[in-house]
Design a protein around this motif. Sequence first.
Motif, mmCIF file in Angstrom:
data_model
loop_
_atom_site.group_PDB
_atom_site.id
_atom_site.type_symbol
_atom_site.label_atom_id
_atom_site.label_comp_id
_atom_site.label_asym_id
_atom_site.label_seq_id
_atom_site.Cartn_x
_atom_site.Cartn_y
_atom_site.Cartn_z
ATOM 1 N N GLY A 118 -3.741 13.044 4.923
ATOM 2 C CA GLY A 118 -2.310 12.771 4.807
ATOM 3 C C GLY A 118 -1.620 13.689 3.824
ATOM 4 N N PRO A 119 -0.462 13.256 3.312
ATOM 5 C CA PRO A 119 0.346 14.120 2.448
ATOM 6 C C PRO A 119 -0.149 14.107 0.996
ATOM 7 C CG PRO A 119 1.437 12.022 2.761
ATOM 8 C CD PRO A 119 0.184 11.962 3.571
ATOM 9 N N PHE A 120 0.152 15.161 0.288
ATOM 10 C CA PHE A 120 -0.175 15.210 -1.146
ATOM 11 C C PHE A 120 0.791 16.166 -1.842
ATOM 12 C CE2 PHE A 120 -2.689 18.387 1.057
ATOM 13 C CZ PHE A 120 -2.607 19.510 0.257
ATOM 14 N N GLN A 121 0.915 15.999 -3.150
ATOM 15 C CA GLN A 121 1.817 16.831 -3.958
ATOM 16 C C GLN A 121 1.278 18.256 -4.099
ATOM 17 O OE1 GLN A 121 2.214 15.485 -8.069
ATOM 18 N NE2 GLN A 121 4.123 16.614 -8.311
ATOM 19 N N TYR B 108 0.851 -1.194 0.000
ATOM 20 C CA TYR B 108 0.000 0.000 0.000
ATOM 21 C C TYR B 108 0.881 1.236 0.000
ATOM 22 C CZ TYR B 108 -2.998 3.749 1.657
ATOM 23 O OH TYR B 108 -3.652 4.943 1.781
ATOM 24 N N ALA B 109 0.623 2.163 -0.921
ATOM 25 C CA ALA B 109 1.494 3.338 -1.057
ATOM 26 C C ALA B 109 0.704 4.636 -1.167
ATOM 27 C CB ALA B 109 2.415 3.164 -2.253
ATOM 28 N N VAL C 160 9.607 12.584 -8.658
ATOM 29 C CA VAL C 160 10.554 12.064 -7.654
ATOM 30 C C VAL C 160 10.347 12.813 -6.332
ATOM 31 C CG1 VAL C 160 13.008 11.889 -7.089
ATOM 32 C CG2 VAL C 160 12.200 11.284 -9.382
ATOM 33 N N ALA D 177 10.552 3.928 5.296
ATOM 34 C CA ALA D 177 10.679 3.418 3.927
ATOM 35 C C ALA D 177 11.558 4.323 3.066
ATOM 36 C CB ALA D 177 9.294 3.297 3.293
ATOM 37 N N GLY D 178 12.313 3.717 2.200
ATOM 38 C CA GLY D 178 13.031 4.422 1.149
ATOM 39 C C GLY D 178 12.835 3.586 -0.103
ATOM 40 N N GLN E 232 2.328 10.750 -9.335
ATOM 41 C CA GLN E 232 3.782 10.636 -9.294
ATOM 42 C C GLN E 232 4.245 9.185 -9.460
ATOM 43 O OE1 GLN E 232 1.903 12.035 -6.916
ATOM 44 N NE2 GLN E 232 2.512 11.458 -4.851
ATOM 45 N N ALA F 105 3.095 7.697 3.263
ATOM 46 C CA ALA F 105 1.923 6.816 3.402
ATOM 47 C C ALA F 105 2.359 5.400 3.791
ATOM 48 C CB ALA F 105 1.125 6.790 2.099
ATOM 49 N N ILE F 106 3.433 4.930 3.183
ATOM 50 C CA ILE F 106 3.958 3.598 3.530
ATOM 51 C C ILE F 106 4.425 3.598 4.990
ATOM 52 C CG2 ILE F 106 5.837 1.954 3.061
ATOM 53 C CD1 ILE F 106 5.644 2.824 0.074
ATOM 54 N N THR G 183 12.443 -0.079 0.642
ATOM 55 C CA THR G 183 13.332 -0.481 1.731
ATOM 56 C C THR G 183 12.648 -0.164 3.068
ATOM 57 O OG1 THR G 183 14.402 1.684 1.799
ATOM 58 C CG2 THR G 183 15.343 0.053 0.299
ATOM 59 N N LEU H 214 6.702 8.185 -12.434
ATOM 60 C CA LEU H 214 8.021 7.652 -12.091
ATOM 61 C C LEU H 214 8.519 6.673 -13.155
ATOM 62 C CD1 LEU H 214 10.042 7.934 -9.623
ATOM 63 C CD2 LEU H 214 9.227 5.664 -8.941
ATOM 64 N N ALA I 37 5.492 11.675 -0.750
ATOM 65 C CA ALA I 37 4.154 11.515 -0.172
ATOM 66 C C ALA I 37 3.786 10.037 -0.060
ATOM 67 C CB ALA I 37 3.111 12.257 -1.013
ATOM 68 N N ASN I 38 4.169 9.255 -1.072
ATOM 69 C CA ASN I 38 3.882 7.817 -1.038
ATOM 70 C C ASN I 38 4.704 7.117 0.048
ATOM 71 O OD1 ASN I 38 3.827 8.830 -4.100
ATOM 72 N ND2 ASN I 38 2.163 7.395 -3.754
ATOM 73 N N ARG J 278 -5.173 9.959 -4.849
ATOM 74 C CA ARG J 278 -4.696 11.297 -5.219
ATOM 75 C C ARG J 278 -3.178 11.368 -5.287
ATOM 76 N NH1 ARG J 278 -5.652 15.212 0.046
ATOM 77 N NH2 ARG J 278 -4.282 14.113 1.480
ATOM 78 N N ASN J 279 -2.501 10.347 -4.786
ATOM 79 C CA ASN J 279 -1.045 10.286 -4.892
ATOM 80 C C ASN J 279 -0.580 9.316 -5.983
ATOM 81 O OD1 ASN J 279 0.040 12.211 -3.026
ATOM 82 N ND2 ASN J 279 -0.789 10.969 -1.365
ATOM 83 N N ALA K 197 7.533 14.276 -5.421
ATOM 84 C CA ALA K 197 6.199 13.947 -4.895
ATOM 85 C C ALA K 197 6.117 12.520 -4.365
ATOM 86 C CB ALA K 197 5.150 14.158 -5.984
ATOM 87 N N LEU K 198 6.999 11.639 -4.841
ATOM 88 C CA LEU K 198 6.972 10.254 -4.359
ATOM 89 C C LEU K 198 7.186 10.190 -2.850
ATOM 90 C CD1 LEU K 198 6.709 7.370 -5.710
ATOM 91 C CD2 LEU K 198 9.177 7.176 -5.359
#
Lengths: 216, 216
Positions: free
Chosen positions: B105-108, A180-181, B190, B208-209, A189, B199-200, A213, A193, B195-196, A185-186, B192-193
């Motif tokens: 949560g977060p968004f671009q 889950y990511a 990159v 997470a990375g 990106q 979420a993770i 990771t 990518l 935000a994902n 709305r996200n 905006a990612l």
Amino acid sequence: MKVGILGGTGPQGRGLARRLAAAGHDVLIGSRDVERADRIAAEYDDAGYSGWVAGGSNSEAAGAELVIITVPYHGHAELLASLTTELAGKIVVDCVNPLGFDEKGPFQLLVAAGSAAQEAQQLLPESTVIAAFHHVSAVLLDDPTVDDFPDDVLVLGDDRDAVAVVCELATAIPGARGIYAGRLRNAGQVEALTANLIAINRRYKTHAGIAVTGEL
Amino acid sequence: MKVGILGGTGPQGRGLARRLAAAGHDVLIGSRDVERADRIAAEYDDAGYSGWVAGGSNSEAAGAELVIITVPYHGHAELLASLTTELAGKIVVDCVNPLGFDEKGPFQLLVAAGSAAQEAQQLLPESTVIAAFHHVSAVLLDDPTVDDFPDDVLVLGDDRDAVAVVCELATAIPGARGIYAGRLRNAGQVEALTANLIAINRRYKTHAGIAVTGEL
């Protein structure tokens, strides 16, 4: 589960058909060109997987329990608008990457809705749209000798149960994990990518994907 | 190399200061609050690394050979516009993620230039802007007990030599790899990612990375 793949005769659709049939799902490859869909489906149906693979029209594929969209972006909106009835009440998995290409390589196409997945949700208000499978290399998916994927599948959506179903579908690819990511709305990106992965592929002559990771 | 970090007293700046000093670089932590920058720099300067760490104003930090920007996005344009002279002729590494947060949560955040990095390049026409270090967890960067990073650093830019310099800087983080991931016009997704990844982190309680899969 019976899975339909719209635009399933392209590289991404074929790769997913192979992996889903291998995992025991029954797959309907949909295409504007039914004869081509039949011919491609037969290859996978004859491969000895536990699920069957059949070809048909996109409308027939949209009749499956869960439907994956792998059409090129330029045909995305028109196709979905024509299938609202068939797709109502279902999980629709959008894998579409809105990318343009010029002499400098790939780039993100702007989508008014924010992303292909959000556009799909707007066009299909009675379906549950999930975004997933954007980064898994079609080449590796469709290579039967690859049986340990290092890639993860980012799964985005606003419905927790539907996200769980699609995470499970992704985890059926040997070695891959459905993760889950974020909310739909996200998704923009994540779709875009793919342009970066194409740049990596070109520079390093590889089939790049991504892995998350950190302990999950 | 002498590296300046604008807005370097935040988590990302501190983590990078630690890792760059450990790799033998001399680091100038810049801040609007010079006293705070001095105090934080002293911690890293006393840690026994082969590079030194000092504090100063953002203007002083902008005098270094290579300059990293880790300010919050809302202060990004104003700060850079005030430092065009100091930053002319240099590699400027933009790590800024234009994100908003609400109850979901977060968004671009939409950036007129396409991304924070492209905005920086517009504001700094005589600098070479490179986008990098968006996804490496600040918590892990600043943890001296972490000495094998599983993360990769995506490095984006239009100047091949500058990209190589920043890839090398990223690879100085033990375990991490600096990987070319496209031109500056592909920096938005990159950024905006992040935000994902947030979420993770929230769903799985992790740091997470991302890592790039495929042979490089």
